[in-house]
Design an enzyme around this catalytic site. Sequence first.
Site, PDB file in Angstrom:
ATOM      1  CD  GLU A 196      -2.965   1.046   2.353  1.00 28.31           C
ATOM      2  OE1 GLU A 196      -3.366  -0.086   2.689  1.00 28.31           O
ATOM      3  OE2 GLU A 196      -3.386   2.097   2.847  1.00 28.31           O
TER       4      GLU A 196
ATOM      5  CG  HIS B 110      -3.755   7.410  -0.433  1.00 29.95           C
ATOM      6  ND1 HIS B 110      -3.095   6.221  -0.507  1.00 29.95           N
ATOM      7  CD2 HIS B 110      -4.432   7.383   0.731  1.00 29.95           C
ATOM      8  CE1 HIS B 110      -3.358   5.499   0.566  1.00 29.95           C
ATOM      9  NE2 HIS B 110      -4.160   6.191   1.347  1.00 29.95           N
TER      10      HIS B 110
END
Length: 430
Positions: A86, A384
Site C-alpha cells: 500500500e 495518496h
Amino acid sequence: MTENSAEKKPVKFYNFSPEERLAWLEKNSTLSVEKLNTLSGKTGLTIEQADHMIENVIGVFGLPLGIAQNFLINGAETLIPMAVEEPSVVAGASFMAKLARAGGGFTAHAGNPEMIAQIQVIELPEIHTARLLILEQKAHLLSMAAEIDTVLTNLGGGPRDLEVHLFEESPIGPFLVIHLIFDVRDAMGANAVNTAAERLAPEIEQICGGKVHLRILTNLADRRLARARATFLLDQLAFDQYSGEEVRDGIIAAWAFAAVDPYRAATHNKGIMNGVDPIVIATGNDWRAVEAGAHAYAARSGRYTSLTTWSKDKQGNLLGTIEMPMAVGTVGGATRVHPAAKVALELMKVTQASQLAEIIVSVGLAQNLAALRALATEGIQRGHMSLHARQVAVAAGAAADQISRLAAILVEENNVRPDRALEILSEWRK
Ligand code: MEV
C-alpha cells in the site's frame, strides 16, 4: 548511525533510487552488501527453501520492501523494514516518527512472553467438581508440562500457571476449558504450547474423568501485551493552514469517534495494522495470528474499540498510547528459515522477541497518527494521490528523471490519470 541521539541529519531517502538507498544502508547500518542483497530480494528466499516451508510450491511471491526512517525507540535509532503493497504507509510512518523525535521518540515496553494453550474438556459428569479436581493437581500438571520442552525450561521459559474456565451453557451443554499459561521466551510459541496441551491431555482425562477435545493455543494473547507511547510537541503538529491546536484537537476528536463506534474502530485499527503487519511479514512472523489477537483484544470489553488513545498534556502537546497483544518471535518458524527475515531482524538490531514487539507497536502508533492527522485535516486522498501519481507516471513510460516532475504536474492539475500522463510525455518528447 549514532545511537541514543535525538539529533539526526535529514536524509533525502525518499528521493533516492533503490540502488542509492541500498548504498546508503551499506554506510549507515551494520549490514554487509551480501546481507543487503538478501534483504532486498536479490539473493532472498530460494524456491528450494520455499519448498521446505509449505506444500505444492511453484515459486516465491514478491512484495515491495521499504525502510521506514526516523524512528527513535527507547532511545535507539531504528531502521524499520516494512513489506507492504500500500502506498503512503512507509512514508506516513517515517514522517510521524520524525515528528515524534522532538518529544523524545517512542517509549515502548513488552511484558512477559506468555502464551495460553486452551484445553477443552467435555462429557464431564459435573463441571464444578471437575474444576476442583484439576486445580488440586495444578502443581503436578505444571511440573509435567515443564518436562515437555526442557530446552525452553532451561532458557527460563516454560509453564507459569493453569486456570480453569467454566462454560455452564453452550450448544453442547456445560464444559470446561483449561488455560495453560506458558512463557515461550523468544519464540512465537505456537508449537511449544500446542505440544504441551496435547501431551497433558491424557493426564487431564485421568484426573477429571471427562474427554479432552480441542488442544490449541489462543491467538487472544492478552498475557503477551506490548505498549508504546509518544509525545508530539504542539509546534510540530502545525502545517499548511492548520494550527497545532487544530491538528491536535482534530486527532483527539477522530480517536474519540473510534473509541465509541465499532464501525469507525475497525478502520482506525486497520490503519494501525498498516504499520504492524509489514514488520510482522518482513520478519517472517505469523501476521494472521497478530491480526486475530489485535481485533479480539480490541473487543475485550464486549464492544470493539480503538487499540490506541490520543489526548493532550498540560502543555498542550499531543499524547499517544497503544496497547495490544504481540505474539511474535525471533527464533523458530520462518523467522530463521527465511533469509531476508533474519536480515530484517539484524537491521533493527533485534535480539529478543520483546524488542521486536516494542518496535512493532511503536510503528503501529506512528501509522495510526499518520492516518488520523490526514483524516482530521486535508483528508487522505492528497497524500495518496502524490504516490499514486508516481505510479501513473511510471506506468505511462516516464524515464527515471521524468517521474517526479510528471507526478507533480498531475497532482497540481488534480488530474492523476494515465491518459493525461501520456499526453504530457508526448508533449515533452516533441
Ligand atoms: C487505509 O489503509 C487506512 C485508513 O483508512 C486508516 C484510518 O481510517 O484511520 C486511512
